[in-house]
Design an enzyme around this catalytic site. Structure first.
Site, short mmCIF file in Angstrom:
data_model
loop_
_atom_site.label_atom_id
_atom_site.label_comp_id
_atom_site.label_asym_id
_atom_site.label_seq_id
_atom_site.Cartn_x
_atom_site.Cartn_y
_atom_site.Cartn_z
N GLY A 12 0.74 -1.33 0.10
CA GLY A 12 -0.18 0.12 0.07
C GLY A 12 0.77 1.12 -0.03
O GLY A 12 0.40 2.24 0.53
N ASN A 14 1.66 2.97 -2.74
CA ASN A 14 0.91 3.99 -3.52
C ASN A 14 -0.15 4.73 -2.80
O ASN A 14 -0.58 5.64 -2.95
CB ASN A 14 0.76 3.28 -4.86
CG ASN A 14 2.13 3.26 -5.85
OD1 ASN A 14 2.30 4.37 -6.37
ND2 ASN A 14 2.46 2.34 -6.12
N MET A 90 -3.86 -6.70 -7.34
CA MET A 90 -3.34 -8.02 -7.87
C MET A 90 -4.51 -8.96 -8.64
O MET A 90 -4.20 -10.02 -8.93
CB MET A 90 -2.24 -8.70 -7.35
CG MET A 90 -1.12 -7.77 -7.13
SD MET A 90 -0.52 -6.63 -8.20
CE MET A 90 0.52 -7.91 -9.12
N ARG A 91 -5.74 -8.49 -8.47
CA ARG A 91 -6.89 -9.18 -9.11
C ARG A 91 -7.28 -8.77 -10.38
O ARG A 91 -7.30 -7.47 -10.48
CB ARG A 91 -8.16 -9.26 -7.95
CG ARG A 91 -7.73 -9.82 -6.64
CD ARG A 91 -7.29 -11.16 -6.40
NE ARG A 91 -8.15 -12.05 -7.05
CZ ARG A 91 -7.74 -13.44 -7.55
NH1 ARG A 91 -6.59 -13.64 -7.12
NH2 ARG A 91 -8.23 -14.10 -7.92
N HIS A 109 0.63 1.00 -13.24
CA HIS A 109 1.48 -0.29 -13.76
C HIS A 109 2.80 0.23 -13.72
O HIS A 109 3.11 1.04 -14.17
CB HIS A 109 0.84 -0.48 -15.00
CG HIS A 109 1.50 -1.75 -15.61
ND1 HIS A 109 1.27 -3.03 -15.29
CD2 HIS A 109 2.49 -2.00 -16.74
CE1 HIS A 109 1.95 -3.84 -15.75
NE2 HIS A 109 2.65 -3.34 -16.54
N ASP A 145 -4.09 -3.45 -18.78
CA ASP A 145 -2.97 -2.49 -18.98
C ASP A 145 -2.92 -1.89 -20.01
O ASP A 145 -1.95 -1.43 -20.84
CB ASP A 145 -1.88 -3.30 -18.62
CG ASP A 145 -1.58 -3.98 -17.37
OD1 ASP A 145 -2.06 -3.26 -16.20
OD2 ASP A 145 -0.90 -5.12 -17.01
C1 GAR Z 1 3.35 -1.14 -7.56
O1 GAR Z 1 4.73 -1.21 -8.02
C2 GAR Z 1 2.39 -1.16 -8.69
O2 GAR Z 1 2.96 -0.40 -9.83
C3 GAR Z 1 2.38 -2.63 -9.05
O3 GAR Z 1 2.34 -3.15 -7.49
C4 GAR Z 1 3.05 -2.60 -6.69
C5 GAR Z 1 2.40 -2.10 -5.43
O4 GAR Z 1 2.96 -1.51 -4.55
N1 GAR Z 1 1.21 -2.92 -9.58
C6 GAR Z 1 1.00 -3.94 -10.41
O5 GAR Z 1 1.97 -4.86 -10.69
C7 GAR Z 1 -0.42 -4.02 -10.93
N2 GAR Z 1 -0.45 -5.13 -12.16
P1 GAR Z 1 2.15 -0.89 -3.18
O6 GAR Z 1 1.28 -1.79 -2.76
O7 GAR Z 1 3.35 -0.70 -2.36
O8 GAR Z 1 1.77 0.40 -3.99
#
Ligand code: GAR
Length: 200
Positions: A12, A14, A90-91, A109, A145
């Site tokens: 989390g 982001n 991630m779903r 992404h 994406d």
């Molecule tokens: C981030 O790097 C995001 O871009 C990626 O997962 C990470 C989550 O980090 N998202 C994907 O790969 C989506 N397919 P976070 O939970 O620390 O924000």
């Protein structure tokens, strides 16, 4: 004022960057809910610490994806959300769910789309010998994406990079990009945000 729900599955970071920015005066949006698809996600405690209601919706507790999505939709409606930010969620969401949120849902992404949709973006960028990597915020559409790009941030690939080192550099850029895009989008401005961090 837009009412934002953030969907997460992991740490989390982001989400935290978005919540921090929305706390600043004059921001056109506020966070109303965080939903995690993983009950143990660190982001849940992080959201609660920031004073944002957070719930876990364990996708494994539902026999069908449609049931998971119905529960998710009910939570979003109850919270009054009118804008969705996927942040490490991630779903894969179904076409019908995404259609319901069309024009009101963003995703981040970790690659410079259209390069490397899907998983393992950093290893793929290194294997291809790319000199540059980055991240993209785009509108959520049924194709994975592939929605309209609302912002990108570029970082260098360094000579001895590992996928983990590159991922960390890209993640720092994500924390700058996503809040900038949300701020603009929530104010009704869809011009892309273009950032570059050549010295990082
Ligand atoms: C981030 O790097 C995001 O871009 C990626 O997962 C990470 C989550 O980090 N998202 C994907 O790969 C989506 N397919 P976070 O939970 O620390 O924000």
């Amino acid at each position: 004022m837009r009412q934002v729900a953030i969907l997460i599955s992991g740490s989390g970071s982001n989400m935290a960057a978005l919540i921090d920015d929305m706390a600043r005066p004059g921001h056109p949006a506020r966070p109303v809910l965080v939903v995690s698809s993983e009950p143990g996600a660190a982001g849940i405690a992080r959201a609660e610490a920031a004073g944002v209601p957070a719930v876990a919706l364990d996708h494994r507790a539902f026999a069908q994806r449609s049931e998971f999505e119905a529960a998710l939709q009910a939570r979003l409606e109850a919270a009054g959300a009118d804008l969705l930010c996927l942040a490490g969620f991630m779903r894969i969401l179904s076409g019908s769910f995404v259609e319901r949120w069309r024009g009101r849902a963003l995703n981040i992404h970790p690659s410079l789309l259209p390069r490397y949709p899907g998983l393992d973006t950093h290893a793929r960028a290194l294997a291809a010998g790319d000199r540059e990597a980055g991240c993209t915020v785009h509108e959520l559409t049924p194709e994975l994406d592939a929605g309209p790009i609302l912002g990108q941030a570029r970082v260098p690939v360094l000579p001895d990079d590992t996928a983990a080192a590159l991922a960390a550099r890209v993640l720092r850029a994500e924390h700058r990009l996503y809040p900038a895009v949300l701020r603009r989008f929530a104010a009704g401005d869809r011009r892309p945000v273009l950032l570059s961090f050549p010295e990082d």
